[in-house]
Write an enzyme that holds these catalytic residues in place. Sequence first.
Site, PDB file in Angstrom:
ATOM      1  N   HIS A 148      -3.421  11.709  22.714  1.00 16.16           N
ATOM      2  CA  HIS A 148      -3.400  12.887  21.838  1.00 16.16           C
ATOM      3  C   HIS A 148      -4.150  12.599  20.543  1.00 16.16           C
ATOM      4  CE1 HIS A 148      -1.190  15.612  18.930  1.00 16.16           C
ATOM      5  NE2 HIS A 148      -1.732  16.436  19.799  1.00 16.16           N
ATOM      6  N   HIS A 172      -4.963  23.938  18.106  1.00 20.04           N
ATOM      7  CA  HIS A 172      -4.538  23.882  19.513  1.00 20.04           C
ATOM      8  C   HIS A 172      -4.614  25.225  20.218  1.00 20.04           C
ATOM      9  CE1 HIS A 172      -2.636  20.338  17.682  1.00 20.04           C
ATOM     10  NE2 HIS A 172      -2.762  19.790  18.859  1.00 20.04           N
ATOM     11  N   ARG A 250       2.184  20.880  -2.539  1.00 17.91           N
ATOM     12  CA  ARG A 250       1.150  21.317  -1.582  1.00 17.91           C
ATOM     13  C   ARG A 250       1.390  20.585  -0.265  1.00 17.91           C
ATOM     14  NH1 ARG A 250      -1.259  23.642   1.702  1.00 17.91           N
ATOM     15  NH2 ARG A 250      -3.504  23.926   1.891  1.00 17.91           N
ATOM     16  N   CYS A 300      -5.000  20.020  -7.025  1.00 22.22           N
ATOM     17  CA  CYS A 300      -5.521  20.508  -5.759  1.00 22.22           C
ATOM     18  C   CYS A 300      -6.910  21.109  -6.001  1.00 22.22           C
ATOM     19  CB  CYS A 300      -4.567  21.566  -5.207  1.00 22.22           C
ATOM     20  SG  CYS A 300      -5.042  22.112  -3.573  1.00 22.22           S
ATOM     21  N   TYR A 451     -11.515  20.466   2.428  1.00 20.92           N
ATOM     22  CA  TYR A 451     -11.726  20.112   1.022  1.00 20.92           C
ATOM     23  C   TYR A 451     -13.190  19.789   0.753  1.00 20.92           C
ATOM     24  CZ  TYR A 451      -6.795  20.606   0.941  1.00 20.92           C
ATOM     25  OH  TYR A 451      -5.549  21.147   1.049  1.00 20.92           O
TER      26      TYR A 451
HETATM   27  N1  MTE Z   1      -0.126  14.200   2.154  1.00 21.25           N
HETATM   28  C1  MTE Z   1       0.504  14.562   3.262  1.00 21.25           C
HETATM   29  N2  MTE Z   1       1.045  13.605   4.038  1.00 21.25           N
HETATM   30  N3  MTE Z   1       0.614  15.857   3.653  1.00 21.25           N
HETATM   31  C2  MTE Z   1       0.053  16.860   2.900  1.00 21.25           C
HETATM   32  O1  MTE Z   1       0.179  18.038   3.272  1.00 21.25           O
HETATM   33  N4  MTE Z   1      -1.274  17.426   0.926  1.00 21.25           N
HETATM   34  C3  MTE Z   1      -2.346  16.926   0.081  1.00 21.25           C
HETATM   35  C4  MTE Z   1      -1.904  15.686  -0.667  1.00 21.25           C
HETATM   36  N5  MTE Z   1      -1.293  14.746   0.229  1.00 21.25           N
HETATM   37  C5  MTE Z   1      -0.648  16.507   1.724  1.00 21.25           C
HETATM   38  C6  MTE Z   1      -0.689  15.142   1.370  1.00 21.25           C
HETATM   39  C7  MTE Z   1      -2.801  17.892  -0.888  1.00 21.25           C
HETATM   40  S1  MTE Z   1      -3.910  19.049  -0.313  1.00 21.25           S
HETATM   41  C8  MTE Z   1      -2.431  17.862  -2.175  1.00 21.25           C
HETATM   42  S2  MTE Z   1      -3.119  18.945  -3.306  1.00 21.25           S
HETATM   43  C9  MTE Z   1      -1.482  16.887  -2.675  1.00 21.25           C
HETATM   44  O2  MTE Z   1      -0.960  16.080  -1.634  1.00 21.25           O
HETATM   45  C10 MTE Z   1      -0.310  17.585  -3.353  1.00 21.25           C
HETATM   46  O3  MTE Z   1       0.600  16.637  -3.796  1.00 21.25           O
HETATM   47  P1  MTE Z   1       2.001  17.122  -4.348  1.00 21.25           P
HETATM   48  O4  MTE Z   1       2.622  18.042  -3.336  1.00 21.25           O
HETATM   49  O5  MTE Z   1       2.787  15.889  -4.600  1.00 21.25           O
HETATM   50  O6  MTE Z   1       1.707  17.864  -5.618  1.00 21.25           O
END
Ligand code: MTE
Length: 733
Positions: A148, A172, A250, A300, A451
């Site tokens: 996977h 998916h 986020r 973000c 991003y």
């Molecule tokens: N890490 C994991 N494991 N999962 C996630 O969804 N989101 C990312 C990042 N790291 C994310 C992640 C994004 S897009 C952002 S902007 C930041 O974590 C947000 O961190 P916070 O929620 O601690 O502010």
Amino acid sequence: MATRATRNLSTTLLRQLSRRDVTELTMCRQCRLRSRGVHTGTHPSPKDAPRAPPVKLSKPHRPAVQARAAPFGLLVGGGLVASALAYSQSVDEGARIEEVAAVAKDERDPSLPRFRLSDIRKHGASSGEPWVTYEDKVYNITDWVAAHPGGDVILRAAGASIEPYWNIFTIHKAPHVREILQQYLIGFIDVEDLGPDGRPATETIEDPFVSDPVRDPRLITHTAKPRNAEPPNEELDRAFHTPNGLFYVRHHMWVPVVEETKAEQHTLSIELPDGETKQYTLEDLKSKFPVHKVTAVLQCSGNRRNDMTRHAGKTNGLQWGVGAISNAEWEGVRLSDILADAGLKVLQPTSPTRKDRSPPQDEDQVDANAMHVQFTGLEAYGASIPLAKALDPRGDVLLAFGMNGEALPRDHGFPLRAVVPGHVAARSVKWLSKIVISDEESTSQWQRRDYKAFGPNEGANPDWDRAKSIQEMPVTSAITGVWVGDCVRRGRVPWMGNNNTQNQAQSPKCSSSTTRTVDIAALPKKIGITSSPTSSTTPANEPVAAQGYAYSGGGRAISRVDVSLDGGQTWDQAELVNDCTADPNNPCHGNKAWAWTRWRYVGALPALALPTPDAAEKKEESSEECDDQKVRRRKHHHQQQRCTTLVVKATDDAYNTQPESHRGIYNVRGNLATAWHRVRICPRCTTTGGGSSSSNGGVTWSTGETYGCGFRKEADEVGEGMRKSGVGSGEGK
Ligand code: MTE
């Protein structure tokens, strides 16, 4: 140089999937399943591959309309998601009705067994033979787990329905993925466990977000599942460190559960370029390496996206206000220390760093400029940063376990996360469980698609592969609070102290012929009110106060914040708050300027025309005024400016500054919305007597969504309070 595991499985398979090249997967799985004596599906295998007897489904398999769960993908992904959803909606409704009828009568393939949900539940992640269901069908995914592309995150669905997860990972929802799943079909859900729609009842389908933590109700929620929320403006930069419970959140998926008692045993695996893997528990990290603190913003790339949408055009993604950014003190160990301990050998920076020059002396040594650090979280989110950033002795990349003096909260990565100061927060992977040093970027969609930013000419279908993934952030700033008039004079601005000198204000007039005294001191102090307007304008030099933040990526400090009170025609400078040295007990940690700079400003507004309520205008017009007079009066009124625009822009120590407009940096993802931040300030007549134009009123200052005395919601609330208490209503006090 290849990195074994990732490249052999995830990368290759992801590419296969995206090319819709499922033949190889099918073939090897057919071979494996034959020896297990498990039924397989109807997917055509290559002619020369030995086949298990084909299973005939009662009707060709069709995707169902996704009626049960919200299409989270729309919220979490980009263009990929949109195309995937288009597929699921292209279903022939008539065929679906037929299918439901067939399921109800159980006219499904009689050669395949029926399973009760209670039996299926026994095939959970730890069962050794994980099963999942999709619609009314049961699949044994044991052999799919290793192959996977998303790794063993698929086990999260084991013993239950895979649908809620595919609603999140919408990639998916494409025919070729359904074809792969079809290979693992072993039977059907017993009709006893199916509802009238031919699917298991909603309550039997696990909610992937069921274990998410409880959040501060003050957070402004953009999506609940997965949770995406920003603090209200008044909390965002009230303090230099955003409190943990109000730090923006986020998530792309659920919050993984790591029990507190087992947190110290949480394991991080590190895979080196030669494929060798080292493992560290959290306890190891804390006890074997020096602990460092770093004060840093996470932001973000979608911060202020809503601004870009309003000023430049439709953008995909969460419509963040100015709060997809927060500042905290992080505590952890340096990634560079761990990589050195794990045995990563790196060419000295003085050595040639480009591949086309002379080859490295030691085969094991890697070129930091050509390599990447791929991070993976427990729920399968992944992203990467250049190895050069990870190894930069002044880069301060942390594997963090503490935030603002506490253990990391679950929403922010408990028990371990990467913190990559100065870079887009998408690279600061939470719930960190795996690091791979590779010669390519993470293959996740969050690295390869979401991003990134594009040229304004690229429209809705940009070339995702050509654009570079976002790493260091550009300079930005935002206004988080505005106060006008008596709000300022009466000390309603938190950082100005309470100089309550004008408690007894006189008759605020606003197109009102009657005069009544409003005791401003008796009013709730929230309202932004100007006490003595002339009949048609606000007084010149009404005091205005504003506050906000400025930040630049890459550790570049903010050198200046410019403020304009007339939409950018003339400029002044804001005072920069010296948070980093003001409190000796709480300095900024780290080698560069990773934190935000808060700013404050006090100025004076020009006189602005007051709106003329219709009723008042009609009343005036019915007077003896001749036509010429009326025209002149109206012309004069309309020439007078109604509103003004407060503008802020920041400049960093590399003299990077913010672009004037979002139109010039528009991109369909709405990323890096860093144009000058503008807040419109308008005087509004308040008819505090329940809307009657003849009642007494004042001037409230409307500043849209920006916090402060003039904040529209506050003004409305106060107006409501005044109506209830009869203040100025003509009903007497
Ligand atoms: N890490 C994991 N494991 N999962 C996630 O969804 N989101 C990312 C990042 N790291 C994310 C992640 C994004 S897009 C952002 S902007 C930041 O974590 C947000 O961190 P916070 O929620 O601690 O502010």
